[in-house]
Design a protein around this motif. Structure first.
Motif, PDB file in Angstrom:
ATOM      1  N   UNK A   1       0.814  -1.269   0.104  1.00 36.40           N
ATOM      2  CA  UNK A   1       0.034   0.132   0.069  1.00 36.40           C
ATOM      3  C   UNK A   1       0.799   1.163   0.039  1.00 36.40           C
ATOM      4  N   UNK A   2       1.720   1.321   1.010  1.00 36.83           N
ATOM      5  CA  UNK A   2       2.465   2.685   0.997  1.00 36.83           C
ATOM      6  C   UNK A   2       3.577   2.959   0.256  1.00 36.83           C
ATOM      7  N   UNK A   3       4.337   1.729  -0.218  1.00 36.51           N
ATOM      8  CA  UNK A   3       5.271   2.060  -1.190  1.00 36.51           C
ATOM      9  C   UNK A   3       4.750   2.057  -2.521  1.00 36.51           C
ATOM     10  N   UNK A   4       3.662   1.749  -3.286  1.00 29.06           N
ATOM     11  CA  UNK A   4       2.924   1.952  -4.305  1.00 29.06           C
ATOM     12  C   UNK A   4       2.678   3.327  -4.381  1.00 29.06           C
ATOM     13  N   UNK A   5       2.044   3.834  -3.217  1.00 27.83           N
ATOM     14  CA  UNK A   5       1.465   5.541  -3.347  1.00 27.83           C
ATOM     15  C   UNK A   5       2.707   6.130  -3.424  1.00 27.83           C
ATOM     16  N   UNK A   6       3.878   5.884  -2.851  1.00 23.55           N
ATOM     17  CA  UNK A   6       4.902   6.565  -2.941  1.00 23.55           C
ATOM     18  C   UNK A   6       5.617   6.892  -4.428  1.00 23.55           C
ATOM     19  N   UNK A   7       5.543   5.485  -4.971  1.00 27.71           N
ATOM     20  CA  UNK A   7       5.773   5.364  -6.325  1.00 27.71           C
ATOM     21  C   UNK A   7       5.090   6.452  -7.311  1.00 27.71           C
ATOM     22  N   UNK A   8       3.567   6.296  -7.084  1.00 26.69           N
ATOM     23  CA  UNK A   8       3.037   7.171  -7.864  1.00 26.69           C
ATOM     24  C   UNK A   8       3.194   8.706  -7.556  1.00 26.69           C
ATOM     25  N   UNK A   9       3.219   8.839  -6.364  1.00 25.30           N
ATOM     26  CA  UNK A   9       3.396  10.434  -5.956  1.00 25.30           C
ATOM     27  C   UNK A   9       4.886  11.078  -6.115  1.00 25.30           C
ATOM     28  N   UNK A  10       5.686  10.080  -6.268  1.00 24.70           N
ATOM     29  CA  UNK A  10       6.950  10.655  -6.502  1.00 24.70           C
ATOM     30  C   UNK A  10       7.882   9.744  -7.331  1.00 24.70           C
ATOM     31  N   UNK A  11       7.851   9.891  -8.428  1.00 24.56           N
ATOM     32  CA  UNK A  11       8.541   9.189  -9.694  1.00 24.56           C
ATOM     33  C   UNK A  11      10.132   8.765  -9.186  1.00 24.56           C
ATOM     34  N   UNK A  12      10.956   9.730  -8.741  1.00 24.70           N
ATOM     35  CA  UNK A  12      12.397   9.528  -8.378  1.00 24.70           C
ATOM     36  C   UNK A  12      12.484   8.199  -7.421  1.00 24.70           C
ATOM     37  N   UNK A  13      11.317   8.093  -6.592  1.00 25.28           N
ATOM     38  CA  UNK A  13      11.543   6.985  -5.586  1.00 25.28           C
ATOM     39  C   UNK A  13      11.423   5.734  -6.216  1.00 25.28           C
ATOM     40  N   UNK A  14      11.383   5.333  -7.398  1.00 20.78           N
ATOM     41  CA  UNK A  14      11.200   4.228  -8.179  1.00 20.78           C
ATOM     42  C   UNK A  14      12.742   3.681  -8.030  1.00 20.78           C
ATOM     43  N   UNK A  15      13.634   4.553  -7.948  1.00 22.22           N
ATOM     44  CA  UNK A  15      15.251   4.112  -7.699  1.00 22.22           C
ATOM     45  C   UNK A  15      15.184   2.965  -6.812  1.00 22.22           C
ATOM     46  N   UNK A  16      14.374   2.849  -5.809  1.00 17.80           N
ATOM     47  CA  UNK A  16      14.349   1.935  -4.988  1.00 17.80           C
ATOM     48  C   UNK A  16      13.244   0.872  -4.951  1.00 17.80           C
ATOM     49  N   UNK A  17      13.318  -0.215  -4.790  1.00 16.19           N
ATOM     50  CA  UNK A  17      12.093  -1.166  -4.786  1.00 16.19           C
ATOM     51  C   UNK A  17      10.957  -1.039  -3.867  1.00 16.19           C
ATOM     52  N   UNK A  18       9.934  -1.836  -4.123  1.00 10.67           N
ATOM     53  CA  UNK A  18       8.984  -1.713  -3.275  1.00 10.67           C
ATOM     54  C   UNK A  18       9.367  -2.224  -2.072  1.00 10.67           C
ATOM     55  N   UNK A  19      10.221  -3.354  -2.035  1.00  9.80           N
ATOM     56  CA  UNK A  19      10.556  -4.084  -0.844  1.00  9.80           C
ATOM     57  C   UNK A  19      11.287  -3.187  -0.014  1.00  9.80           C
ATOM     58  N   UNK A  20      12.378  -2.307  -0.769  1.00 13.71           N
ATOM     59  CA  UNK A  20      13.156  -1.863   0.209  1.00 13.71           C
ATOM     60  C   UNK A  20      12.499  -0.671   0.763  1.00 13.71           C
ATOM     61  N   UNK A  21      11.472  -0.114   0.247  1.00 14.98           N
ATOM     62  CA  UNK A  21      10.559   1.206   0.862  1.00 14.98           C
ATOM     63  C   UNK A  21       9.755   0.527   2.064  1.00 14.98           C
ATOM     64  N   UNK A  22       9.506  -0.611   1.813  1.00 12.80           N
ATOM     65  CA  UNK A  22       8.687  -1.326   3.022  1.00 12.80           C
ATOM     66  C   UNK A  22       9.324  -1.272   4.390  1.00 12.80           C
ATOM     67  N   UNK A  23      10.512  -1.424   4.260  1.00 10.69           N
ATOM     68  CA  UNK A  23      11.360  -1.505   5.504  1.00 10.69           C
ATOM     69  C   UNK A  23      11.200  -0.081   6.509  1.00 10.69           C
ATOM     70  N   UNK A  24      10.994   0.974   5.831  1.00  4.46           N
ATOM     71  CA  UNK A  24      11.058   2.297   6.463  1.00  4.46           C
ATOM     72  C   UNK A  24       9.956   2.098   7.536  1.00  4.46           C
TER      73      UNK A  24
END
Length: 287
Positions: free
Chosen positions: A246-269
């Motif tokens: 949920x959170x990481x896909x929303x971050x990908x949509x809201x901030x395209x530069x965040x795609x440098x990191x995978x969904x799994x990596x963003x999920x750790x935050x």
């Protein structure tokens, strides 16, 4: 053996240092073990140095203190009367100018009524009578001196007077106590729930009466009431899944530069933030 007896506990450190230099392989492991051993020895020496000096044993002292953790309140018979008793840990320093025991220290004290009831985070100026840590070295009694050294408790004693009591700051312990109190109020219709849920949420087991505690022990589930790695793992896993789907896909949509990191990596935050917050709610207890 002669070198070990002569040098005390430091000889394994010297042996590991020699191995770290002499061995062609495995130097990193020897160095890591040497550093770990040195850290343990330093912690031991510092713990012994912080303890109450023997010449202050039983001496009334004027201190400035703060209540650490959650005080445990019950009633006990004393001098033929049923009185309120509080057991708590104080973070204190001496209030006198001579400072015969310099620095701040953690002590475990007992306070009896009619002293005012203290809450988590309270700051006070009072008088205590402290005693040097001691234990029973036999097969039937606990070695309290060893337990206190492991818990960083420098003395035990009795709070004999509260000279001045100030309001509690917005500390972590005060927040834990307030949250636990609100949970108990919301679950007041269920006595068992009001006792168990605060223990699972904030690590506050003060509401567990002996019959309920014995029931969990008989069922083999008492370990569930101490917030441990099992609880942290469940919370971390749930938040990681929430972040991943949920959170990481929303971050990908809201901030395209965040795609440098995978969904799994963003999920750790959120997962690590939630684990840290849950550990803080439990008071960063050792389990």
């Amino acid at each position: 053996m002669i070198a070990a007896v002569w040098s005390g506990l430091w000889w394994p450190l010297a042996a590991l240092a020699v191995l770290a230099v002499a061995l062609p392989r495995g130097r990193g492991w020897c160095l890591l073990l040497a550093l770990s051993w040195a850290h343990g020895l330093l912690a031991l020496e510092q713990g012994l140095d912080r303890r109450l000096p023997e010449y202050l044993n039983g001496t009334p002292l004027t201190v400035e203190a703060r209540v650490v953790g959650l005080p445990v309140t019950d009633t006990r018979r004393r001098f033929g009367e049923t009185l309120r008793r509080q057991r708590m840990i104080l973070d204190l320093r001496l209030a006198v100018d001579e400072r015969p025991w310099p620095g701040r220290h953690r002590v475990r004290v007992t306070a009896w009524a009619p002293l005012p009831a203290l809450e988590a985070g309270d700051r006070l100026r009072g008088k205590v009578r402290l005693f040097f840590p001691h234990g029973w070295y036999n097969q039937t009694g606990p070695d309290r001196a060893r337990f206190d050294l492991a818990d960083r408790i420098d003395a035990r004693g009795v709070l004999t007077a509260v000279i001045r009591q100030r309001g509690r700051p917005d500390s972590l312990d005060a927040r834990r106590a307030g949250l636990s109190r609100r949970v108990r109020e919301l679950l007041s219709a269920s006595p068992a729930g009001a006792a168990v849920i605060p223990a699972l949420v904030t690590g506050d087991r003060r509401g567990l009466e002996p019959p309920l505690w014995r029931l969990f022990q008989d069922l083999g589930t008492a370990h569930l009431l101490a917030i441990s790695g099992l609880h942290l793992t469940l919370v971390t896993g749930l938040l990681w899944g929430l972040g991943r789907w949920l959170l990481a896909p929303l971050l990908w949509l809201a901030c395209p530069p965040a795609r440098r990191f995978s969904l799994q990596q963003w999920a750790w935050a959120p997962a690590l933030a939630g684990a840290l917050g849950y550990a803080a709610l439990a008071g960063f207890a050792l389990p």
